[in-house]
Scaffold this active site. Structure first.
Site, PDB file in Angstrom:
ATOM      1  CD1 TRP A 295      -2.545   1.772   0.544  1.00  0.00           C
ATOM      2  CD2 TRP A 295      -1.895   1.911   2.673  1.00  0.00           C
ATOM      3  NE1 TRP A 295      -3.204   2.836   1.119  1.00  0.00           N
ATOM      4  CE2 TRP A 295      -2.818   2.940   2.416  1.00  0.00           C
ATOM      5  CE3 TRP A 295      -1.340   1.795   3.959  1.00  0.00           C
ATOM      6  CZ2 TRP A 295      -3.198   3.854   3.388  1.00  0.00           C
ATOM      7  CZ3 TRP A 295      -1.726   2.697   4.925  1.00  0.00           C
ATOM      8  CH2 TRP A 295      -2.644   3.720   4.640  1.00  0.00           C
TER       9      TRP A 295
ATOM     10  CG  ASP B 277      -1.858  -2.389   7.556  1.00  0.00           C
ATOM     11  OD1 ASP B 277      -2.954  -2.272   8.143  1.00  0.00           O
ATOM     12  OD2 ASP B 277      -1.520  -1.657   6.600  1.00  0.00           O
TER      13      ASP B 277
ATOM     14  CE  LYS C 269      -9.861   0.284   3.179  1.00  0.00           C
ATOM     15  NZ  LYS C 269      -9.364   0.711   1.925  1.00  0.00           N
TER      16      LYS C 269
HETATM   17  N1  PGU Z   1      -3.507  -0.448   5.434  1.00  0.00           N
HETATM   18  C1  PGU Z   1      -3.791  -0.880   4.202  1.00  0.00           C
HETATM   19  C2  PGU Z   1      -3.096  -2.081   3.683  1.00  0.00           C
HETATM   20  C3  PGU Z   1      -4.732  -0.192   3.426  1.00  0.00           C
HETATM   21  O1  PGU Z   1      -4.997  -0.637   2.213  1.00  0.00           O
HETATM   22  C4  PGU Z   1      -5.367   0.957   3.943  1.00  0.00           C
HETATM   23  C5  PGU Z   1      -6.348   1.739   3.140  1.00  0.00           C
HETATM   24  C6  PGU Z   1      -5.038   1.338   5.258  1.00  0.00           C
HETATM   25  C7  PGU Z   1      -4.100   0.610   5.959  1.00  0.00           C
HETATM   26  C8  PGU Z   1      -5.609   2.524   5.953  1.00  0.00           C
HETATM   27  O2  PGU Z   1      -6.905   2.760   5.875  1.00  0.00           O
HETATM   28  P1  PGU Z   1      -7.634   3.714   6.925  1.00  0.00           P
HETATM   29  O3  PGU Z   1      -8.768   4.303   6.180  1.00  0.00           O
HETATM   30  O4  PGU Z   1      -6.661   4.701   7.404  1.00  0.00           O
HETATM   31  O5  PGU Z   1      -8.081   2.807   8.009  1.00  0.00           O
HETATM   32  N2  PGU Z   1      -6.167   1.722   1.763  1.00  0.00           N
HETATM   33  C9  PGU Z   1      -7.219   2.073   0.848  1.00  0.00           C
HETATM   34  C10 PGU Z   1      -7.868   3.413   1.140  1.00  0.00           C
HETATM   35  C11 PGU Z   1      -7.342   4.621   0.514  1.00  0.00           C
HETATM   36  C12 PGU Z   1      -6.047   5.079   1.116  1.00  0.00           C
HETATM   37  O6  PGU Z   1      -5.029   4.947   0.428  1.00  0.00           O
HETATM   38  O7  PGU Z   1      -6.054   5.554   2.272  1.00  0.00           O
HETATM   39  C13 PGU Z   1      -6.699   1.897  -0.558  1.00  0.00           C
HETATM   40  O8  PGU Z   1      -7.444   2.174  -1.489  1.00  0.00           O
HETATM   41  O9  PGU Z   1      -5.578   1.405  -0.739  1.00  0.00           O
END
Ligand code: PGU
Length: 459
Positions: free
Chosen positions: A187, A268, A304
């Site tokens: 990510w 994570d 999510k």
């Molecule tokens: N860890 C991972 C692996 C994630 O994909 C995401 C969110 C988070 C943590 C953190 O999400 P929080 O909303 O802070 O709880 N990834 C999504 C959302 C968009 C972003 O980049 O924040 C995504 O689309 O990859």
């Protein structure tokens, strides 16, 4: 006098007097002053002169930051007026009608909160006690000995991101120089988080483009080669962006190497429930490590699985080898949080506490979770079917079915991803990731056409 001192030519940031100084009367500007468009017009000795006051900004040195590679995609999507447009950038669940979805259990929990007339007083620094209790139980299982022995320091965090950032601050303060190993790819925000916390990081191999699967040998070799006592960042389930998770046997081997090298696992968990549809199954990697008696870190997010994206609700859990250590670690997490954001927001924490802490709502949540995960599985299957039927080249698209979670890692490169957006109005991240949570059955054929065109006609 003042007009010559404050001529435009002399008004460089260092040479000019501050607006503050002028207004405080340290410098006499003349009999009358009024401000127009960044200049102070002064009348002195019978003539009018324009005096530069704020024409050179202190922010001149600030450059334009690039748009965020994930959240910036949504901004670009909004600006597109084509009706065929499709937002597969951000990992956010949409209905079959491609509308945002508020879970029924969330609405019910909010109604309960309204009925009770909850107040808005500050939470303690560590967050809502009822939330911290249920979030750790959801993750480890209520019967887990780590909880019974009070070996887990849990603090409410600002969703997954804020929880990760808090842990990064803990690493920076208590493990100076220790490295965090992150998967390649991962990510996008992981790198930002550790960079901002000044925690050094490097990558371990994870994805093998040749097999479109896990590079398990590479992963193990890189974890082995890392300096002993490194933090190994692992996606608890539904790896983002690849959608490829280790098997249970592979998790055991990963735990072996981490233990051998005295590394500290750092999970994570942003998609609990979205990989298999089962909250328990999706926590099995974390539970396996905890059961071995290892110390570990786990960041949780409810963005999510409860659709609480904007409520910013999550947690940081640190499993320690004794309850005394857990109490000390918790006290330091609070100490780190206090100057950053003081204490976390209450609304999302109450929703989670109500849903997870109430057996009837909890069961309803599990059913809704399965429904969401099921819808994504359906579009995954339909996309695969459409690609296989339309693509006459013989290319094997079955990797899409082997990937799990919200995303599909298509293998499209940057130029091909650009073509998806520029020609087909399909918005996605430039690493070739598409969020299937933003796709409907009705749009699968269109998406398949876009992918086939981009894959075969753009190099
Ligand atoms: N860890 C991972 C692996 C994630 O994909 C995401 C969110 C988070 C943590 C953190 O999400 P929080 O909303 O802070 O709880 N990834 C999504 C959302 C968009 C972003 O980049 O924040 C995504 O689309 O990859």
């Amino acid at each position: 006098m003042a007009s010559t001192m404050l001529s435009i030519a002399s008004a460089t940031p260092s040479a000019s007097l501050s607006m503050h100084e002028k207004l405080k009367g340290k410098v006499k500007l003349g009999s009358t002053t009024n401000s127009t468009a960044g200049f102070i017009k002064t009348k002195s000795f019978g003539r009018v002169s324009m005096v530069a006051a704020v024409n050179v900004s202190r922010f001149e040195g600030v450059t334009m930051a690039p748009p965020d590679p994930i959240l910036g995609v949504s901004e670009a999507f909004k600006a597109d007026t084509d009706e065929k447009k499709l937002n597969l950038g951000v990992g956010a669940y949409r209905t079959e009608e491609l509308q945002p979805y508020v879970l029924d259990v969330v609405k019910k929990a909010e109604n309960l909160m309204l009925e009770r007339g909850e107040n808005k007083e500050y939470l303690p620094i560590e967050g809502l006690a009822a939330f911290n209790k249920v979030t750790a139980e959801l993750l480890f299982g209520a019967d887990n000995s780590v909880l019974k022995e009070q070996r887990v320091a849990t603090v409410q965090g600002l969703s997954g991101t804020g929880s990760l950032r808090l842990a990064a601050a803990l690493i920076e303060r208590y493990f100076p120089g220790a490295k965090v190993l992150i998967s390649s790819p991962t990510w996008g925000n992981h790198k930002n988080i550790f960079n901002d916390a000044r925690v050094p990081w490097s990558e371990y191999r994870y994805y093998d483009p040749k097999t479109v699967g896990l590079d398990f040998e590479g992963m193990i070799a890189d974890i082995k080669a890392a300096p002993g006592g490194s933090f190994i960042l692992l996606h608890g389930c539904a790896h983002n962006p690849t959608g490829i998770d280790p098997t249970p046997e592979q998790w055991e081997k990963i735990a072996d190497v981490i233990q051998e090298k005295n590394h500290i696992p750092f999970f994570d968990v942003a998609y609990q429930g979205f990989a298999s549809g089962s909250l328990d199954n999706d926590a099995s990697s974390v539970r396996l490590f905890a059961t071995r008696g290892m110390e570990l870190l786990v960041a949780q997010s409810y963005s999510k699985n409860l659709g609480l994206y904007a409520e910013r609700i999550g947690a940081m859990n640190v499993v320690c080898s004794s309850s005394d250590l857990a109490a000390r670690v918790k006290s330091q997490l609070k100490r780190l949080a206090r100057p950053m954001y003081s204490n976390p927001p209450v609304h999302g924490a109450r929703i989670v506490a109500n849903v997870v802490g109430n057996p009837a709502l909890f069961d309803e949540w599990k059913a809704e979770m399965e429904m969401m995960a099921g819808r994504i599985k359906n579009v995954r299957q339909k996309l695969f079917d459409s690609l296989s039927a339309k693509d006459k080249s013989g290319k094997d698209w079955s990797f899409i079915l082997r990937q799990i979670g919200m995303f599909s890692f298509t293998g499209l490169n940057k130029a091909q991803s650009d073509n998806m957006t520029n020609k087909w109005h399909v918005y996605m991240t430039k690493d070739g990731r598409i969020s299937l949570a933003g796709l409907s059955l009705a749009k699968c054929e269109y998406l398949a056409d876009a992918i086939i065109d981009s894959y075969h006609n753009v190099s």
